[in-house]
Every structure is written in structure tokens, then in C-alpha cells.
Design a protein around this motif. Structure first.
Motif, PDB file in Angstrom:
ATOM      1  N   ILE A  64      -5.520  -9.269  10.018  1.00 22.97           N
ATOM      2  CA  ILE A  64      -4.106  -9.399   9.643  1.00 22.97           C
ATOM      3  C   ILE A  64      -3.575  -8.049   9.170  1.00 22.97           C
ATOM      4  N   LEU A  65      -4.368  -7.347   8.361  1.00 21.33           N
ATOM      5  CA  LEU A  65      -3.976  -6.025   7.875  1.00 21.33           C
ATOM      6  C   LEU A  65      -3.822  -5.042   9.039  1.00 21.33           C
ATOM      7  N   ALA A  66      -4.725  -5.119  10.013  1.00 15.95           N
ATOM      8  CA  ALA A  66      -4.637  -4.243  11.192  1.00 15.95           C
ATOM      9  C   ALA A  66      -3.347  -4.507  11.948  1.00 15.95           C
ATOM     10  N   VAL A  75       2.342   1.562  16.830  1.00 16.36           N
ATOM     11  CA  VAL A  75       1.320   2.255  17.604  1.00 16.36           C
ATOM     12  C   VAL A  75       0.281   1.239  18.078  1.00 16.36           C
ATOM     13  N   GLY A  76      -0.558   1.672  18.985  1.00 12.76           N
ATOM     14  CA  GLY A  76      -1.642   0.833  19.459  1.00 12.76           C
ATOM     15  C   GLY A  76      -2.864   1.000  18.589  1.00 12.76           C
ATOM     16  N   GLY A  77      -3.762   0.070  18.728  1.00 15.89           N
ATOM     17  CA  GLY A  77      -4.996   0.142  17.971  1.00 15.89           C
ATOM     18  C   GLY A  77      -5.819  -1.102  18.202  1.00 15.89           C
ATOM     19  N   SER A  78      -6.947  -1.184  17.522  1.00 13.86           N
ATOM     20  CA  SER A  78      -7.815  -2.342  17.677  1.00 13.86           C
ATOM     21  C   SER A  78      -8.623  -2.557  16.409  1.00 13.86           C
ATOM     22  N   PHE A  79      -9.296  -3.699  16.374  1.00 12.71           N
ATOM     23  CA  PHE A  79     -10.196  -4.038  15.277  1.00 12.71           C
ATOM     24  C   PHE A  79     -11.569  -4.257  15.899  1.00 12.71           C
ATOM     25  N   GLU A  83     -13.950  -2.199  11.517  1.00  9.14           N
ATOM     26  CA  GLU A  83     -13.103  -1.016  11.382  1.00  9.14           C
ATOM     27  C   GLU A  83     -11.787  -1.242  12.114  1.00  9.14           C
ATOM     28  N   ILE A  84     -10.724  -0.688  11.546  1.00  7.80           N
ATOM     29  CA  ILE A  84      -9.434  -0.663  12.235  1.00  7.80           C
ATOM     30  C   ILE A  84      -9.317   0.705  12.879  1.00  7.80           C
TER      31      ILE A  84
END
Length: 110
Positions: A64-66, A75-79, A83-84
Motif C-alpha cells: 500500500i505504501l509503495a 513514476v513507475g516502480g515495483s515491490f 523492497e520498494i
């Protein structure tokens, strides 16, 4: 013939449910830990990434925080693996955002 009639023709044995599901739009309270979260900057495959690690709460809370961080920064990203991973160098912005939410942060590297 409206949509309801078409659905009855396709699924004659289906009984529509009369129960209404309650959906909560309240933001979930995240577990605030005593140990600082680690924010570090790395280059992966030549591209800058910001990595946030060290969360002690549930993985669902960290996801949820990610999502909140990715939406705030657009921005893009992943979990992955606890790690985020955020695309780009947003370490200072993320640290400031986490501190506003009540987390302690620790800057690692450069």
C-alpha cells in the motif's frame, strides 16, 4: 432486448444477488516502526533507481505504501522481496514523504 434479458438468456440458472458489498474508502493505518527505513540510490542496468527497504510491518501494508509513493510521484516502480523499487532518483522526496507520514528514514550511500 436489454442487457438484463440478454444475461438471463446466457445464464438461465443464475440468481442475481441482492446483497450490497460495503466498500471502505478510508485510508488504512500503516504500522509505524521504531527502526528507520533505509532509502538508497542504485544504478541498475545503467538507469537510476531508488530502493526503500527495512519495513517491519506486513507485506500488504508495504505494498500500500509503495502504491501511495508511486501515485504521489507519478513514476513507475515495483515491490519485490521486501523492497520498494522506484524508477529514478527520488530519494530526498521519498524520505521527506515518509517522514511526514511518521516514519524514520536513513539515507544510505552518497
Amino acid at each position: 432486448m436489454d442487457l438484463q434479458d440478454q444475461l438471463k438468456n446466457l445464464f438461465p440458472d443464475h440468481e442475481p444477488s441482492t446483497e450490497i458489498e460495503e466498500v471502505s474508502n478510508e485510508p488504512k493505518e500503516l504500522y509505524i516502526q521504531k527502526e528507520p527505513m533505509i532509502c538508497k540510490f542504485e544504478k541498475r542496468k545503467g538507469k537510476p533507481t531508488t530502493i526503500i527497504a527495512g519495513y517491519e510491518g506486513a507485506d500488504e501494508d508495504f505494498k500500500i505504501l509503495a502504491k501511495e509513493i508511486k501515485n504521489k510521484l507519478a513514476v513507475g516502480g515495483s515491490f519485490k522481496d521486501g523492497e520498494i523499487i522506484i524508477q529514478g532518483n527520488y530519494r530526498d522526496t521519498i524520505m521527506k514523504y515518509l517522514q511526514e507520514k511518521g516514519f524514520k528514514t536513513k539515507r544510505v550511500g552518497g
